[in-house]
Design a protein around this motif. Structure first.
Motif, PDB file in Angstrom:
ATOM      1  N   SER A 149       0.829  -1.206   0.000  1.00 21.93           N
ATOM      2  CA  SER A 149       0.000   0.000   0.000  1.00 21.93           C
ATOM      3  C   SER A 149       0.868   1.262   0.000  1.00 21.93           C
ATOM      4  CB  SER A 149      -0.942   0.020   1.207  1.00 21.93           C
ATOM      5  OG  SER A 149      -0.247   0.395   2.371  1.00 21.93           O
ATOM      6  N   VAL A 150       0.317   2.321  -0.534  1.00 18.40           N
ATOM      7  CA  VAL A 150       0.977   3.628  -0.554  1.00 18.40           C
ATOM      8  C   VAL A 150       1.328   4.045   0.877  1.00 18.40           C
ATOM      9  CG1 VAL A 150       0.552   6.091  -0.992  1.00 18.40           C
ATOM     10  CG2 VAL A 150      -0.084   4.379  -2.711  1.00 18.40           C
ATOM     11  N   PHE A 151       0.422   3.786   1.801  1.00 19.08           N
ATOM     12  CA  PHE A 151       0.594   4.192   3.198  1.00 19.08           C
ATOM     13  C   PHE A 151       1.745   3.439   3.876  1.00 19.08           C
ATOM     14  CE2 PHE A 151      -0.920   4.080   7.711  1.00 19.08           C
ATOM     15  CZ  PHE A 151      -0.764   5.434   7.967  1.00 19.08           C
TER      16      PHE A 151
ATOM     17  N   GLY B  43     -10.613   3.848   5.829  1.00 20.84           N
ATOM     18  CA  GLY B  43      -9.176   4.023   5.613  1.00 20.84           C
ATOM     19  C   GLY B  43      -8.586   5.089   6.506  1.00 20.84           C
ATOM     20  N   VAL B  44      -7.306   5.370   6.302  1.00 18.87           N
ATOM     21  CA  VAL B  44      -6.612   6.351   7.137  1.00 18.87           C
ATOM     22  C   VAL B  44      -6.739   7.759   6.549  1.00 18.87           C
ATOM     23  CG1 VAL B  44      -4.938   4.675   8.017  1.00 18.87           C
ATOM     24  CG2 VAL B  44      -4.376   5.998   5.983  1.00 18.87           C
ATOM     25  N   PHE B  45      -6.760   8.730   7.456  1.00 21.45           N
ATOM     26  CA  PHE B  45      -6.747  10.133   7.072  1.00 21.45           C
ATOM     27  C   PHE B  45      -5.432  10.699   7.595  1.00 21.45           C
ATOM     28  CE2 PHE B  45      -7.648  14.641   8.019  1.00 21.45           C
ATOM     29  CZ  PHE B  45      -7.966  15.059   6.733  1.00 21.45           C
ATOM     30  N   ILE B  46      -4.558  11.092   6.693  1.00 20.31           N
ATOM     31  CA  ILE B  46      -3.234  11.582   7.060  1.00 20.31           C
ATOM     32  C   ILE B  46      -3.344  13.036   7.502  1.00 20.31           C
ATOM     33  CG2 ILE B  46      -0.909  12.067   6.195  1.00 20.31           C
ATOM     34  CD1 ILE B  46      -1.449   9.703   4.197  1.00 20.31           C
TER      35      ILE B  46
ATOM     36  N   MET C 146      -5.065  11.853  -9.437  1.00 25.61           N
ATOM     37  CA  MET C 146      -5.616  11.960  -8.090  1.00 25.61           C
ATOM     38  C   MET C 146      -6.276  10.630  -7.731  1.00 25.61           C
ATOM     39  SD  MET C 146      -5.914  13.924  -5.452  1.00 25.61           S
ATOM     40  CE  MET C 146      -5.651  15.588  -5.997  1.00 25.61           C
ATOM     41  N   VAL C 147      -5.990  10.154  -6.544  1.00 21.76           N
ATOM     42  CA  VAL C 147      -6.524   8.869  -6.097  1.00 21.76           C
ATOM     43  C   VAL C 147      -7.728   9.123  -5.209  1.00 21.76           C
ATOM     44  CG1 VAL C 147      -5.954   6.734  -4.896  1.00 21.76           C
ATOM     45  CG2 VAL C 147      -4.214   7.903  -6.220  1.00 21.76           C
TER      46      VAL C 147
ATOM     47  N   ASP D 215      -3.998   3.820   2.641  1.00 22.62           N
ATOM     48  CA  ASP D 215      -3.808   2.429   3.074  1.00 22.62           C
ATOM     49  C   ASP D 215      -4.589   1.447   2.200  1.00 22.62           C
ATOM     50  OD1 ASP D 215      -6.197   3.450   4.206  1.00 22.62           O
ATOM     51  OD2 ASP D 215      -6.179   1.927   5.764  1.00 22.62           O
ATOM     52  N   LYS D 216      -5.473   1.943   1.366  1.00 22.14           N
ATOM     53  CA  LYS D 216      -6.266   1.100   0.457  1.00 22.14           C
ATOM     54  C   LYS D 216      -5.681   1.071  -0.960  1.00 22.14           C
ATOM     55  CE  LYS D 216      -9.403   0.533   3.635  1.00 22.14           C
ATOM     56  NZ  LYS D 216      -9.260  -0.579   4.517  1.00 22.14           N
TER      57      LYS D 216
END
Length: 145
Positions: free
Chosen positions: A76-78, A95-98, A121-122, A127-128
């Motif tokens: 994952s990117v995260f 999912g996570v919020f950075i 743009m994703v 994390d997904k």
């Protein structure tokens, strides 16, 4: 009698030679399997470049940091982001919020991190989002909203 002894010795030597060579062949097969496994593992590795940019202090996008990683395809990117820098985040069901990367970010001042993968743009949490393409470029940008 000498001929019989000689025949037995030759037969015994051939017998021993036949079975003595077996472990060497097994070792060669094992080495080939190990090499194939290593090549498969390498093939599953991809190169990914991460860039952090800040658009809040200057009119131009200011690059804060840039790092390249070799990661397993499907990571994952995260996961990679957390290995690269200190990350503050809140975990939600989707999912996570950075909230901060390298100490930068401020909800009170409406400074938030967005990210793109290969210029797009994703629409899912970091994390997904899985990394699947070699030489991908992930850019996290701090913006004011």
């Amino acid at each position: 009698m000498k001929k019989k002894i000689l025949a037995v010795v030759v037969a015994l030597a051939a017998f021993v030679g036949l079975f003595a060579s077996q472990p060497v062949q097994k070792q060669n097969v094992q080495a080939a399997k190990t090499t194939k496994t290593a090549k498969k593992a390498k093939a599953k590795q991809i190169s990914v470049t991460y860039t952090l940019k800040d658009t809040t202090k200057a009119k131009n996008k200011q690059t804060l940091a840039k790092k390249t990683f070799k990661v397993k395809k499907g990571t994952s990117v995260f996961t990679v982001l957390k290995k690269a820098w200190k990350v503050n985040y809140t975990k939600y069901s989707n999912g996570v919020f950075i909230t901060k990367i390298k100490g930068l970010g401020n909800e009170k001042k409406k400074l938030y991190w967005t990210y793109t993968v290969d210029g797009k743009m994703v629409e899912v949490a970091a994390d997904k989002q899985k990394l699947t393409k070699n030489k991908s470029k992930v850019v996290f940008t701090l913006k004011q909203y």
